[in-house]
Design a protein around this motif. Sequence first.
Motif, PDB file in Angstrom:
ATOM      1  N   PRO A  11       0.812  -1.239   0.000  1.00  0.00           N
ATOM      2  CA  PRO A  11       0.000   0.000   0.000  1.00  0.00           C
ATOM      3  C   PRO A  11       0.839   1.280   0.000  1.00  0.00           C
ATOM      4  CG  PRO A  11      -0.161  -1.127   2.123  1.00  0.00           C
ATOM      5  CD  PRO A  11       0.547  -2.062   1.189  1.00  0.00           C
ATOM      6  N   HIS A  38       8.180  -5.604   1.986  1.00  0.00           N
ATOM      7  CA  HIS A  38       7.555  -6.499   0.998  1.00  0.00           C
ATOM      8  C   HIS A  38       8.550  -6.703  -0.132  1.00  0.00           C
ATOM      9  CE1 HIS A  38       3.078  -5.862   2.259  1.00  0.00           C
ATOM     10  NE2 HIS A  38       3.788  -6.539   3.136  1.00  0.00           N
ATOM     11  N   TYR A  39       8.775  -7.966  -0.479  1.00  0.00           N
ATOM     12  CA  TYR A  39       9.875  -8.276  -1.393  1.00  0.00           C
ATOM     13  C   TYR A  39       9.483  -9.230  -2.514  1.00  0.00           C
ATOM     14  CZ  TYR A  39       9.620 -11.957   2.059  1.00  0.00           C
ATOM     15  OH  TYR A  39       9.129 -12.921   2.897  1.00  0.00           O
ATOM     16  N   SER A  64      11.381 -10.080   6.102  1.00  0.00           N
ATOM     17  CA  SER A  64      10.530 -10.471   7.244  1.00  0.00           C
ATOM     18  C   SER A  64      11.269 -10.388   8.569  1.00  0.00           C
ATOM     19  CB  SER A  64      10.062 -11.903   7.084  1.00  0.00           C
ATOM     20  OG  SER A  64       9.886 -12.208   5.761  1.00  0.00           O
ATOM     21  N   ARG A  67       8.085  -7.635  14.314  1.00  0.00           N
ATOM     22  CA  ARG A  67       7.886  -6.204  14.146  1.00  0.00           C
ATOM     23  C   ARG A  67       9.090  -5.419  14.694  1.00  0.00           C
ATOM     24  NH1 ARG A  67       4.361  -2.262  14.517  1.00  0.00           N
ATOM     25  NH2 ARG A  67       4.723  -0.792  16.207  1.00  0.00           N
ATOM     26  N   GLN A  70      12.103  -5.812  12.467  1.00  0.00           N
ATOM     27  CA  GLN A  70      11.936  -5.037  11.230  1.00  0.00           C
ATOM     28  C   GLN A  70      12.280  -3.563  11.483  1.00  0.00           C
ATOM     29  OE1 GLN A  70       7.868  -5.548   9.872  1.00  0.00           O
ATOM     30  NE2 GLN A  70       8.440  -7.029   8.303  1.00  0.00           N
ATOM     31  N   VAL A  96       2.567   1.536   8.174  1.00  0.00           N
ATOM     32  CA  VAL A  96       3.199   0.219   8.339  1.00  0.00           C
ATOM     33  C   VAL A  96       4.498   0.362   9.138  1.00  0.00           C
ATOM     34  CG1 VAL A  96       2.108  -0.640   6.247  1.00  0.00           C
ATOM     35  CG2 VAL A  96       4.406   0.329   6.109  1.00  0.00           C
ATOM     36  N   ASN A  97       5.114  -0.771   9.458  1.00  0.00           N
ATOM     37  CA  ASN A  97       6.336  -0.725  10.263  1.00  0.00           C
ATOM     38  C   ASN A  97       7.410   0.143   9.607  1.00  0.00           C
ATOM     39  OD1 ASN A  97       5.087  -2.417  12.050  1.00  0.00           O
ATOM     40  ND2 ASN A  97       6.052  -4.282  11.292  1.00  0.00           N
ATOM     41  N   GLU A 129      -0.834  -1.240  13.318  1.00  0.00           N
ATOM     42  CA  GLU A 129      -0.878   0.007  12.537  1.00  0.00           C
ATOM     43  C   GLU A 129      -1.283   1.203  13.409  1.00  0.00           C
ATOM     44  OE1 GLU A 129      -2.392  -2.794  11.717  1.00  0.00           O
ATOM     45  OE2 GLU A 129      -1.657  -3.394   9.740  1.00  0.00           O
ATOM     46  N   HIS A 204      -5.958 -10.177   5.114  1.00  0.00           N
ATOM     47  CA  HIS A 204      -4.584 -10.290   5.609  1.00  0.00           C
ATOM     48  C   HIS A 204      -4.388  -9.767   7.020  1.00  0.00           C
ATOM     49  CE1 HIS A 204      -4.457  -6.046   4.582  1.00  0.00           C
ATOM     50  NE2 HIS A 204      -3.367  -5.956   5.323  1.00  0.00           N
ATOM     51  N   HIS A 236      -2.800 -13.034  -0.005  1.00  0.00           N
ATOM     52  CA  HIS A 236      -1.664 -12.324   0.593  1.00  0.00           C
ATOM     53  C   HIS A 236      -0.717 -13.348   1.238  1.00  0.00           C
ATOM     54  CE1 HIS A 236       0.314  -9.888   3.687  1.00  0.00           C
ATOM     55  NE2 HIS A 236       0.015  -8.824   2.956  1.00  0.00           N
ATOM     56  N   LYS A 241       0.570 -18.356   4.185  1.00  0.00           N
ATOM     57  CA  LYS A 241       1.355 -19.106   5.179  1.00  0.00           C
ATOM     58  C   LYS A 241       0.454 -19.742   6.229  1.00  0.00           C
ATOM     59  CE  LYS A 241       5.721 -16.721   4.914  1.00  0.00           C
ATOM     60  NZ  LYS A 241       6.694 -15.834   5.478  1.00  0.00           N
TER      61      LYS A 241
HETATM   62  C1  UD1 Z   1       1.902  -5.186   6.238  1.00  0.00           C
HETATM   63  C2  UD1 Z   1       1.460  -4.031   7.140  1.00  0.00           C
HETATM   64  C3  UD1 Z   1      -0.045  -3.834   7.018  1.00  0.00           C
HETATM   65  C4  UD1 Z   1      -0.457  -3.672   5.577  1.00  0.00           C
HETATM   66  C5  UD1 Z   1       0.041  -4.852   4.779  1.00  0.00           C
HETATM   67  C6  UD1 Z   1      -0.317  -4.741   3.325  1.00  0.00           C
HETATM   68  C7  UD1 Z   1       2.699  -3.702   9.239  1.00  0.00           C
HETATM   69  C8  UD1 Z   1       2.606  -3.826  10.702  1.00  0.00           C
HETATM   70  N1  UD1 Z   1       1.731  -4.288   8.537  1.00  0.00           N
HETATM   71  O1  UD1 Z   1       1.316  -6.372   6.736  1.00  0.00           O
HETATM   72  O2  UD1 Z   1      -0.417  -2.681   7.721  1.00  0.00           O
HETATM   73  O3  UD1 Z   1      -1.865  -3.584   5.504  1.00  0.00           O
HETATM   74  O4  UD1 Z   1       1.467  -4.921   4.906  1.00  0.00           O
HETATM   75  O5  UD1 Z   1       0.025  -5.912   2.644  1.00  0.00           O
HETATM   76  O6  UD1 Z   1       3.624  -3.091   8.739  1.00  0.00           O
HETATM   77  N2  UD1 Z   1       5.676 -11.825   3.133  1.00  0.00           N
HETATM   78  C9  UD1 Z   1       6.104 -12.510   2.026  1.00  0.00           C
HETATM   79  N3  UD1 Z   1       6.374 -11.772   0.908  1.00  0.00           N
HETATM   80  C10 UD1 Z   1       6.257 -10.434   0.865  1.00  0.00           C
HETATM   81  C11 UD1 Z   1       5.825  -9.751   2.008  1.00  0.00           C
HETATM   82  C12 UD1 Z   1       5.526 -10.460   3.138  1.00  0.00           C
HETATM   83  O7  UD1 Z   1       6.220 -13.721   2.033  1.00  0.00           O
HETATM   84  O8  UD1 Z   1       6.549  -9.838  -0.188  1.00  0.00           O
HETATM   85  C13 UD1 Z   1       5.396 -12.563   4.358  1.00  0.00           C
HETATM   86  C14 UD1 Z   1       6.413 -12.195   5.413  1.00  0.00           C
HETATM   87  O9  UD1 Z   1       7.502 -13.061   5.329  1.00  0.00           O
HETATM   88  C15 UD1 Z   1       5.658 -12.333   6.693  1.00  0.00           C
HETATM   89  C16 UD1 Z   1       4.212 -12.067   6.293  1.00  0.00           C
HETATM   90  O10 UD1 Z   1       4.141 -12.179   4.878  1.00  0.00           O
HETATM   91  O11 UD1 Z   1       5.746 -13.630   7.196  1.00  0.00           O
HETATM   92  C17 UD1 Z   1       3.753 -10.724   6.770  1.00  0.00           C
HETATM   93  O12 UD1 Z   1       4.537  -9.680   6.205  1.00  0.00           O
HETATM   94  P1  UD1 Z   1       4.698  -8.277   6.978  1.00  0.00           P
HETATM   95  O13 UD1 Z   1       5.358  -7.295   6.086  1.00  0.00           O
HETATM   96  O14 UD1 Z   1       5.301  -8.485   8.308  1.00  0.00           O
HETATM   97  O15 UD1 Z   1       3.223  -7.809   7.263  1.00  0.00           O
HETATM   98  P2  UD1 Z   1       1.899  -7.799   6.355  1.00  0.00           P
HETATM   99  O16 UD1 Z   1       0.974  -8.795   6.912  1.00  0.00           O
HETATM  100  O17 UD1 Z   1       2.205  -7.869   4.903  1.00  0.00           O
END
Ligand code: UD1
Length: 363
Positions: A11, A38-39, A64, A67, A70, A96-97, A129, A204, A236, A241
Amino acid sequence: MKILSVVGTRPNFMKIAPLVNEFRKRSIGHMLVHTGQHYDEEMYKLFFDDLKIPKPDFDLGVSSGTRDEQIKSIKAKLMPIIEKENPDVVVVVGDVNSTLAAAQAANKLGIKVAHVEAGLRSFDNTMPEEFNRIETDKISDFLFTTEKSGNINLKKECIDTEKVFFVGNVMIDTLLNHKEKASKSKILEKLGLENNNYCALTLHRPSNVDNKDDFANILYIIEKIQERIKIVFPIHPRSRKNIESFNFNDKLKNMKNLIITEPLGYLDFLHLMANSKFVLTDSGGIQEETTVLGIPCITLRQNTERPVTVEQGTNLLVSTDKEKVMSKAMEAIENKIKLKNRIPELWDGKAAERIVKILLNKR
Ligand code: UD1
């Protein structure tokens, strides 16, 4: 003037795109940092391509972790960059973080922070958030709000009103800039969908997908709704997972009218929302996008930090109560929902322009 912006999640990318454009138009020196929160290709690369955001100047590769990990890691990697580049302002977007980490890094170095999408409050302290929003706003020097509730919240928190600017919504700038291009997407054909005859689903929020019983409750609701209408569910990574770890794969496979996809790019997802009968979501941004698209949005949450979408838009804040969600979904399927369908003030595609004018005038 020299600006450094920091993004980290999907976002954030939609919110930075119109600002980057505006910096470019006015030849403002600008550097973009991606934290790497996000990657995945679908969560990151597709968006940069669709929105024509230039390749980041710095990629912190944080990915990842918890919090705290990160935030700590982003700060440690970002501070030397800010120190070296010495921008006039660091721009952060959303809640976000990565947003909080970047704001704290800049603030610690005495660099001004501009927070785009300031003042939103769900008043739900269990949401990570909410903490990010409050802490980011406390240390920001420019607070740009999307709706008037943001100004009211910030006033109550005793934030100097001179620092707060109601400018509209950069996420809607992006939507309006890309609506026509998105209309050419072939995603409906690809997924075998008919216009106005399916529901688009996203999930998500940790409160919905991190606990097995809560997630099972939502899957039960999905199972019932897909008996009446096709549901498209771009998954998502967090939900994917948890589906694996809770052994929900078979449950999903048995739902014949449920179409599961990888996360979609911006243009495909916009087209998917715009042509759906209704949207089922726990996202924040989608509540705003559906309001502008005039599509009913059944929100699977108890609260929203974006009240204008309920008061004026198409957002139906329903919670995850089985009966309530199912009854609203049936109303949507039978075209019985009466929508308010007004476009909130200043959601006119010019928010980024307003923000940049203010930054230039006040420096
Ligand atoms: C984050 C934001 C949330 C936002 C959301 C949009 C915080 C606290 N949360 O949540 O506010 O609404 O993004 O998507 O910052 N993962 C992958 N690939 C990726 C990204 C994440 O596999 O490209 C996995 C990570 O390894 C992790 C999980 O998804 O295990 C969550 O990722 P994380 O960035 O911690 O939080 P989101 O749930 O994506």
